[in-house]
Design a protein around this motif. Structure first.
Motif, PDB file in Angstrom:
ATOM      1  N   TYR A 494       0.850  -1.182   0.000  1.00 43.08           N
ATOM      2  CA  TYR A 494       0.000   0.000   0.000  1.00 43.08           C
ATOM      3  C   TYR A 494       0.887   1.234   0.000  1.00 43.08           C
ATOM      4  O   TYR A 494       2.089   1.173   0.302  1.00 43.08           O
ATOM      5  CB  TYR A 494      -0.966   0.000   1.183  1.00 43.08           C
ATOM      6  CG  TYR A 494      -0.314  -0.125   2.546  1.00 43.08           C
ATOM      7  CD1 TYR A 494       0.018   1.024   3.288  1.00 43.08           C
ATOM      8  CD2 TYR A 494      -0.058  -1.372   3.109  1.00 43.08           C
ATOM      9  CE1 TYR A 494       0.604   0.907   4.531  1.00 43.08           C
ATOM     10  CE2 TYR A 494       0.525  -1.491   4.356  1.00 43.08           C
ATOM     11  CZ  TYR A 494       0.853  -0.346   5.079  1.00 43.08           C
ATOM     12  OH  TYR A 494       1.445  -0.464   6.311  1.00 43.08           O
ATOM     13  N   GLU A 528      -4.348   5.907 -14.455  1.00 43.48           N
ATOM     14  CA  GLU A 528      -5.737   5.539 -14.156  1.00 43.48           C
ATOM     15  C   GLU A 528      -5.873   4.811 -12.818  1.00 43.48           C
ATOM     16  O   GLU A 528      -6.970   4.717 -12.247  1.00 43.48           O
ATOM     17  CB  GLU A 528      -6.318   4.660 -15.278  1.00 43.48           C
ATOM     18  CG  GLU A 528      -5.721   3.273 -15.417  1.00 43.48           C
ATOM     19  CD  GLU A 528      -4.502   3.218 -16.331  1.00 43.48           C
ATOM     20  OE1 GLU A 528      -4.196   2.112 -16.819  1.00 43.48           O
ATOM     21  OE2 GLU A 528      -3.868   4.276 -16.558  1.00 43.48           O
ATOM     22  N   TYR A 529      -4.756   4.267 -12.279  1.00 41.24           N
ATOM     23  CA  TYR A 529      -4.812   3.547 -11.003  1.00 41.24           C
ATOM     24  C   TYR A 529      -4.718   4.470  -9.790  1.00 41.24           C
ATOM     25  O   TYR A 529      -4.959   4.043  -8.659  1.00 41.24           O
ATOM     26  CB  TYR A 529      -3.668   2.518 -10.923  1.00 41.24           C
ATOM     27  CG  TYR A 529      -3.801   1.365 -11.888  1.00 41.24           C
ATOM     28  CD1 TYR A 529      -4.653   0.299 -11.611  1.00 41.24           C
ATOM     29  CD2 TYR A 529      -3.068   1.342 -13.069  1.00 41.24           C
ATOM     30  CE1 TYR A 529      -4.778  -0.765 -12.489  1.00 41.24           C
ATOM     31  CE2 TYR A 529      -3.188   0.279 -13.964  1.00 41.24           C
ATOM     32  CZ  TYR A 529      -4.045  -0.770 -13.666  1.00 41.24           C
ATOM     33  OH  TYR A 529      -4.158  -1.812 -14.546  1.00 41.24           O
ATOM     34  N   PRO A 531      -6.485   6.984  -8.400  1.00 39.41           N
ATOM     35  CA  PRO A 531      -7.598   7.188  -7.441  1.00 39.41           C
ATOM     36  C   PRO A 531      -7.764   6.044  -6.445  1.00 39.41           C
ATOM     37  O   PRO A 531      -8.056   6.272  -5.267  1.00 39.41           O
ATOM     38  CB  PRO A 531      -8.824   7.314  -8.358  1.00 39.41           C
ATOM     39  CG  PRO A 531      -8.280   7.813  -9.656  1.00 39.41           C
ATOM     40  CD  PRO A 531      -6.945   7.141  -9.803  1.00 39.41           C
ATOM     41  N   LYS A 532      -7.587   4.804  -6.919  1.00 38.66           N
ATOM     42  CA  LYS A 532      -7.786   3.656  -6.026  1.00 38.66           C
ATOM     43  C   LYS A 532      -6.641   3.506  -5.028  1.00 38.66           C
ATOM     44  O   LYS A 532      -6.860   3.349  -3.830  1.00 38.66           O
ATOM     45  CB  LYS A 532      -7.939   2.372  -6.843  1.00 38.66           C
ATOM     46  CG  LYS A 532      -9.271   2.263  -7.565  1.00 38.66           C
ATOM     47  CD  LYS A 532      -9.414   0.901  -8.226  1.00 38.66           C
ATOM     48  CE  LYS A 532     -10.786   0.773  -8.892  1.00 38.66           C
ATOM     49  NZ  LYS A 532     -10.954  -0.552  -9.541  1.00 38.66           N
ATOM     50  N   ILE A 533      -5.398   3.541  -5.520  1.00 36.29           N
ATOM     51  CA  ILE A 533      -4.274   3.271  -4.615  1.00 36.29           C
ATOM     52  C   ILE A 533      -4.069   4.410  -3.623  1.00 36.29           C
ATOM     53  O   ILE A 533      -3.542   4.197  -2.527  1.00 36.29           O
ATOM     54  CB  ILE A 533      -2.966   2.993  -5.404  1.00 36.29           C
ATOM     55  CG1 ILE A 533      -2.526   4.225  -6.209  1.00 36.29           C
ATOM     56  CG2 ILE A 533      -3.130   1.790  -6.297  1.00 36.29           C
ATOM     57  CD1 ILE A 533      -1.203   4.014  -6.928  1.00 36.29           C
ATOM     58  N   LYS A 535      -6.287   5.804  -1.935  1.00 35.89           N
ATOM     59  CA  LYS A 535      -7.247   5.657  -0.834  1.00 35.89           C
ATOM     60  C   LYS A 535      -6.774   4.649   0.214  1.00 35.89           C
ATOM     61  O   LYS A 535      -7.507   4.331   1.151  1.00 35.89           O
ATOM     62  CB  LYS A 535      -8.605   5.220  -1.394  1.00 35.89           C
ATOM     63  CG  LYS A 535      -9.296   6.302  -2.222  1.00 35.89           C
ATOM     64  CD  LYS A 535     -10.629   5.790  -2.751  1.00 35.89           C
ATOM     65  CE  LYS A 535     -11.327   6.864  -3.579  1.00 35.89           C
ATOM     66  NZ  LYS A 535     -12.610   6.371  -4.155  1.00 35.89           N
ATOM     67  N   ILE A 537      -6.047   1.453  -0.388  1.00 34.27           N
ATOM     68  CA  ILE A 537      -6.460   0.082  -0.709  1.00 34.27           C
ATOM     69  C   ILE A 537      -5.215  -0.758  -1.008  1.00 34.27           C
ATOM     70  O   ILE A 537      -4.381  -0.367  -1.817  1.00 34.27           O
ATOM     71  CB  ILE A 537      -7.408   0.081  -1.921  1.00 34.27           C
ATOM     72  CG1 ILE A 537      -8.677   0.883  -1.611  1.00 34.27           C
ATOM     73  CG2 ILE A 537      -7.759  -1.346  -2.338  1.00 34.27           C
ATOM     74  CD1 ILE A 537      -9.562   1.100  -2.820  1.00 34.27           C
ATOM     75  N   PHE A 539      -2.801  -3.426  -2.771  1.00 29.04           N
ATOM     76  CA  PHE A 539      -2.753  -3.863  -4.173  1.00 29.04           C
ATOM     77  C   PHE A 539      -1.481  -4.672  -4.410  1.00 29.04           C
ATOM     78  O   PHE A 539      -0.547  -4.645  -3.605  1.00 29.04           O
ATOM     79  CB  PHE A 539      -2.834  -2.660  -5.128  1.00 29.04           C
ATOM     80  CG  PHE A 539      -1.799  -1.589  -4.893  1.00 29.04           C
ATOM     81  CD1 PHE A 539      -0.640  -1.516  -5.650  1.00 29.04           C
ATOM     82  CD2 PHE A 539      -2.003  -0.621  -3.894  1.00 29.04           C
ATOM     83  CE1 PHE A 539       0.297  -0.524  -5.438  1.00 29.04           C
ATOM     84  CE2 PHE A 539      -1.065   0.388  -3.679  1.00 29.04           C
ATOM     85  CZ  PHE A 539       0.086   0.434  -4.438  1.00 29.04           C
ATOM     86  N   ARG A 564      -2.375  -4.408  -9.733  1.00 29.64           N
ATOM     87  CA  ARG A 564      -3.594  -5.234  -9.694  1.00 29.64           C
ATOM     88  C   ARG A 564      -4.204  -5.150  -8.305  1.00 29.64           C
ATOM     89  O   ARG A 564      -3.487  -5.318  -7.327  1.00 29.64           O
ATOM     90  CB  ARG A 564      -3.233  -6.678 -10.041  1.00 29.64           C
ATOM     91  CG  ARG A 564      -4.410  -7.596 -10.183  1.00 29.64           C
ATOM     92  CD  ARG A 564      -3.972  -8.963 -10.694  1.00 29.64           C
ATOM     93  NE  ARG A 564      -3.057  -9.640  -9.770  1.00 29.64           N
ATOM     94  CZ  ARG A 564      -2.419 -10.781 -10.049  1.00 29.64           C
ATOM     95  NH1 ARG A 564      -2.536 -11.328 -11.244  1.00 29.64           N
ATOM     96  NH2 ARG A 564      -1.646 -11.346  -9.150  1.00 29.64           N
TER      97      ARG A 564
END
Length: 564
Positions: A494, A528-529, A531-533, A535, A537, A539, A564
């Motif tokens: 993370y 594009e990744y 926003p998710k990472i 937060k 989250i 991976f 991923r």
């Protein structure tokens, strides 16, 4: 672009543990060695400690004795000798190497590079006629000639002898030259088959030096040219090539010749060059001379003996490289637009695009860019001397050369390798060829081949990456085909601190895994990744490990290949 992750088959645990114990290294490093068929301490020593003494005796190559005897006869008789080479990086470095070496011992020597547009690839009738008209009775052909049966027959009629030094796969008939040096000849027992064209040239001068008691140390300065050819011709970096590349890189990074140093200065770097750096900085500049103007400029730069000559030739090549980039970008944009606005082309499993006005010198680069975008076998065609010339690129696992064999009745000529080739046809065959090529590809390519694969060597915990691990990993270099920089997977990491977008679409971040230190990362074209990472989250990442140098500060960096 969608990518699939695949793990290489892990060697047996017993073999991993045995090698780890023998070498006192991490089991992941032992796994990497076993992937390279290195199973013992002795083999590891050979791998980790390249030695010039590992080079094979050049006289093991078929026809080497004939080649050296003919050269010595020419010296004694005072014959004029032409050094003939192709116009790409492998050809121009080959010519520069052989010409520079023999010029130390013989004066009646000159070189010849065929014109890409007027003569095309390989040995040309025009080149042979030039030799005859100017009194050359011996031609040493480098990086070409193995399929020039008719051209060699023509030269024999004129009384012009040939020594062929090639590394491409022969056809059904070997040309009737005085000597044909090519480890890929079925009747050649030379132990290593993957030399570059310049590598064959080096074996020629090694043989001459060996027979004439010239110390090997006098050949060491030529290894930088061999390393450049190995990098840019995408040959295997195994066995003998690995030794040649290793010592060539040492020369480039410590004491480059004037011409190579000029190219390094133009690229904005003068140290710490890797094989990859050569491919993306030095190689395109050398190639630009022949793509846009005359490849002789590249040879003149590589054999330059003064700063003034090198600066003048370097300036010409740099301008040609800028021009090459403009052609490259414009044609790539046109080709992408051509595909994007045609649903039928998008639906195909191959790409064939044609525009009579495109610059022939950059269609190979454009083919590579289109392959990156659509990831499928790709051919870019343009008009040339009344015919249509093409450059082809493939995807991992698909044999492009074999596919072209299935279209051979529609072609004037073609040649190349599994992943790259060139071809020529008549204008009226373009449409039929495009249809046939798609049929051949469609019949033999698998769906998996059409999805770019990230091949992962091993799973790794971030806490395993310490100074010793990184030091040993660096000794796997030089990296290249058949010895690629290892790709690792680490799960459940993370972001530690900030993750931010840099450049157009790249992520710069620091990651951490439970129990580990934090590591700086760069993820190119993966915005594009973010926003998710960002937060928090967890991976998975797959990556290579590299050294990042910024303002003289060195640190370990993970180059992210997939998230991923």
């Amino acid at each position: 672009m969608q990518k699939r992750w695949s793990m290489k088959v892990k060697p047996g645990d017993e073999g991993i543990k045995k090698l780890s114990t023998e070498l006192n290294i991490d089991e992941v490093l032992s796994t990497l060695l076993l992937h390279r068929d290195i199973t013992s301490l002795e083999e590891a020593r050979f791998f980790f400690r390249p030695d010039i003494n590992y080079l094979h005796d050049p006289f093991l190559m078929k026809d080497m004795e004939k080649a050296i005897l003919r050269i010595e006869q020419a010296f004694v008789a005072g014959e004029k000798i032409m050094i003939y080479g192709d116009y790409d990086v492998d050809g121009t470095t080959s010519v520069a190497l052989v010409y520079s070496f023999f010029k130390n011992y013989y004066a009646k020597l000159d070189y010849y590079i065929p014109d890409r547009y007027k003569e095309g690839y390989g040995i040309s009738t025009q080149g042979i006629d030039f030799a005859k008209e100017h009194g050359f009775s011996l031609i040493i052909a480098l990086d070409c000639g193995i399929k020039s049966v008719d051209k060699i027959a023509y030269a024999n009629e004129l009384g012009v002898d040939f020594i062929i030094c090639d590394h491409h796969t022969p056809g059904s008939e070997i040309p009737a030259a005085v000597a044909v040096l090519d480890p890929k000849r079925p009747d050649c027992e030379y132990p290593y088959k993957e030399l570059s064209g310049c590598g064959i040239g080096f074996k020629l001068i090694q043989a001459y030096a060996q027979k004439n008691d010239i110390p090997f140390e006098q050949l060491m300065s030529y290894l930088e040219l061999v390393a450049i050819s190995i990098a840019c011709d995408i040959v295997h970096i195994t066995g003998e090539n690995r030794v040649l590349a290793y010592f060539g890189l040492l020369k480039i990074n410590s004491d480059p010749c004037i011409g190579v140093k000029t190219l390094m200065l133009a690229a904005g770097r003068t140290e710490n060059y890797t094989i990859s750096d050569i491919v993306f900085t030095i190689g395109p500049r050398i190639n630009a001379a022949g793509r846009i103007d005359d490849a002789k400029h590249a040879v003149e730069l590589l054999i330059a003996c003064s700063d003034e000559v090198a600066a003048a030739k370097g300036s010409i090549i740099n301008l040609k490289n800028i021009e090459r980039k403009e052609h490259d970008l414009n044609i790539t944009d046109e080709a992408l637009s051509m595909i994007d606005r045609d649903p039928a082309m998008i639906a195909r499993k191959s790409t064939v695009v044609f525009n009579a006005e495109w610059h022939k010198g950059v269609i190979g680069i454009v083919a590579s860019r289109l392959t990156e975008k659509y990831y499928r076998p790709t051919i870019v065609l343009t008009r040339s001397n009344g015919h249509v010339a093409g450059s082809a690129r493939s995807v991992y696992g698909f044999d492009l050369y074999e596919a072209l064999c299935g279209c051979s009745d529609l072609l004037i000529q073609f040649g190349g390798h599994k992943y790259a080739a060139g071809l020529t046809m008549t204008p009226e065959n373009v449409e039929a060829f495009s249809t046939r090529f798609e049929q051949v590809v469609n019949a033999s390519i698998t769906d998996e081949m059409l999805i770019q694969e990230i091949r992962i060597d091993a799973e790794l915990k971030l806490k395993q990456i310490d100074a010793k691990f990184f030091r040993i990993l660096n000794q796997f270099a030089p990296f290249g085909p058949e010895n690629m920089s290892p790709v690792f997977i680490t799960k459940n990491v993370y972001v530690s601190g900030n993750a931010s977008l840099v450049g157009a679409n790249h992520i710069k971040m620091t990651v951490i895994q439970e129990g580990s230190a934090s590591f700086d990362c760069i993820a190119f074209n993966m915005g594009e990744y973010l926003p998710k990472i960002a937060k928090g989250i967890p991976f998975d990442i797959c990556y290579t490990i590299e050294e990042n140098v910024w303002r003289d500060k060195r640190s370990i960096q993970l180059n992210i290949k997939g998230i991923r």
